[in-house]
Design a protein around this motif. Structure first.
Motif, PDB file in Angstrom:
ATOM      1  N   HIS A 125      -0.917  17.583   0.800  1.00 39.85           N
ATOM      2  CA  HIS A 125       0.022  17.574   1.929  1.00 39.85           C
ATOM      3  C   HIS A 125      -0.715  17.615   3.261  1.00 39.85           C
ATOM      4  N   ARG A 126      -2.037  17.728   3.234  1.00 41.20           N
ATOM      5  CA  ARG A 126      -2.839  17.742   4.461  1.00 41.20           C
ATOM      6  C   ARG A 126      -3.676  16.477   4.646  1.00 41.20           C
ATOM      7  N   SER A 185      -2.958  13.077   2.812  1.00 36.35           N
ATOM      8  CA  SER A 185      -2.350  11.793   2.460  1.00 36.35           C
ATOM      9  C   SER A 185      -1.094  11.594   3.299  1.00 36.35           C
ATOM     10  N   PRO A 186      -1.059  10.604   4.206  1.00 35.27           N
ATOM     11  CA  PRO A 186       0.085  10.454   5.116  1.00 35.27           C
ATOM     12  C   PRO A 186       1.452  10.428   4.440  1.00 35.27           C
ATOM     13  N   PRO A 187       1.661   9.685   3.325  1.00 31.40           N
ATOM     14  CA  PRO A 187       2.987   9.729   2.698  1.00 31.40           C
ATOM     15  C   PRO A 187       3.353  11.124   2.212  1.00 31.40           C
ATOM     16  N   VAL A 247       2.122  13.973   3.454  1.00 28.98           N
ATOM     17  CA  VAL A 247       2.320  14.816   4.634  1.00 28.98           C
ATOM     18  C   VAL A 247       3.781  14.731   5.068  1.00 28.98           C
ATOM     19  N   ALA A 248       4.321  13.503   5.129  1.00 30.32           N
ATOM     20  CA  ALA A 248       5.712  13.311   5.539  1.00 30.32           C
ATOM     21  C   ALA A 248       6.675  13.894   4.505  1.00 30.32           C
TER      22      ALA A 248
END
Length: 306
Positions: A111-112, A114-116, A118-119
């Motif tokens: 969650h820190r 990978s952009p997908p 994170v969202a």
């Protein structure tokens, strides 16, 4: 890859409406949701390849385990090269060798990085009212990384590829808090794992499983590689206390020194807090829980599955 906002959040984790989840399952009972989503927009086996080979990962973002034993980090890490004053960089060739020997790879804190994801984690945090941590688990065929155990936080398991059999058993402790890790009741956990399971199911791509804290579980791959994501409910609140619904700060409460552990009584308050958060979100898309038994499709293997 563009992120489809309509496919984010709790509807990708459970097959019932938010209100029903809050009232019947949150911190109370497990929920199996077959055929929910493909999850390939969030993480794929090729994405795992890229993380291992192109991100210069270091511990503790990577762990490995086999047959219930955590593998020492020194077996898959080393120096970062000339001029790099680090000694814990993950070496992908060592990881691949351990995978070939039956070990499970755990990628932590996605969650820190990978952009997908994170969202996705941010959306879940808004809906659940509590922080979320995302890990990924890659396991070779006919292998098991961890012994039966329970967690002191709720988790959502999202199956990305492959097949993994999950055995879920009744809790040995009521809503355990972080200081009540399963190692302190290992004999009771082993006994629970030998009893008839509450859930015995093979997760295939698109399936999801919610496990409240305390429920004993273990998972073993079938005849192919398995990749799943595990979403942990992280909270800075004191044990047993529910997160405040969005927009309403939690009122401080004093705890008497002689008061017993509040976790059992607080479970009802936790469900109420999620219930209020769900109400604030408005009506959820129509959803229905599906039966446990259904055809099990196979998945093509990627480079890591060779």
């Amino acid at each position: 890859m563009a992120i489809d906002e309509s496919r984010q959040g709790l509807p990708r984790c459970v097959s019932v409406a938010r209100q029903e989840f809050a009232e019947r399952y949150w911190d109370r009972a497990p929920l199996l949701s077959p055929g929910l989503s493909d999850y390939l927009d969030l993480l794929t086996l090729d994405g795992v390849d890229e993380l291992l080979g192109g991100r210069a990962l270091r511990t503790p973002f990577v762990r490995m385990a086999k047959d219930g034993h955590v593998i020492p980090a020194a077996r898959y890490t080393g120096g970062g090269g000339a001029g790099a004053e680090i000694g814990d960089q993950v070496h992908d060739e060592k990881v691949l060798a351990l995978l070939a020997d039956g070990a499970t790879l755990v990628l932590q804190g996605l969650h820190r990085m990978s952009p997908p994801l994170v969202a996705f984690a941010a959306t879940l945090r808004q809906e659940l009212g509590t922080p979320v941590q995302i890990n990924a688990y890659l396991t070779p065929p006919q292998s098991r990384g961890f012994d039966p155990h329970y967690d002191t936080h709720g988790v959502f398991v999202l199956q990305v590829s492959g097949r993994k059999r999950w055995l879920v058993h009744e809790p040995v402790l009521e809503a355990p808090v972080p200081r009540q890790a399963w190692g302190g009741v290992a004999d009771e956990v082993a006994a629970a794992a030998g009893a008839r399971p509450a859930i015995d199911a093979v997760l295939t791509p698109g399936d999801a499983l919610y496990l409240p804290r305390g429920w004993v579980h273990a998972a073993t791959t079938e005849g192919e590689w398995s990749l799943h994501r595990l979403l942990r409910r992280r909270s800075s609140h004191r044990p047993g206390r529910p997160p405040a619904p969005r927009g309403r700060p939690a009122r401080p409460r004093r705890r008497r020194p002689d008061r017993a552990d509040p976790a059992p009584a607080a479970r009802g308050r936790a469900r109420a807090g999620v219930n209020q958060s769900a109400a604030a979100l408005g009506p959820a898309p129509a959803a229905r829980a599906r039966p446990l038994a259904r055809p099990q499709p196979s998945m093509p293997r990627s480079r890591l599955a060779v």
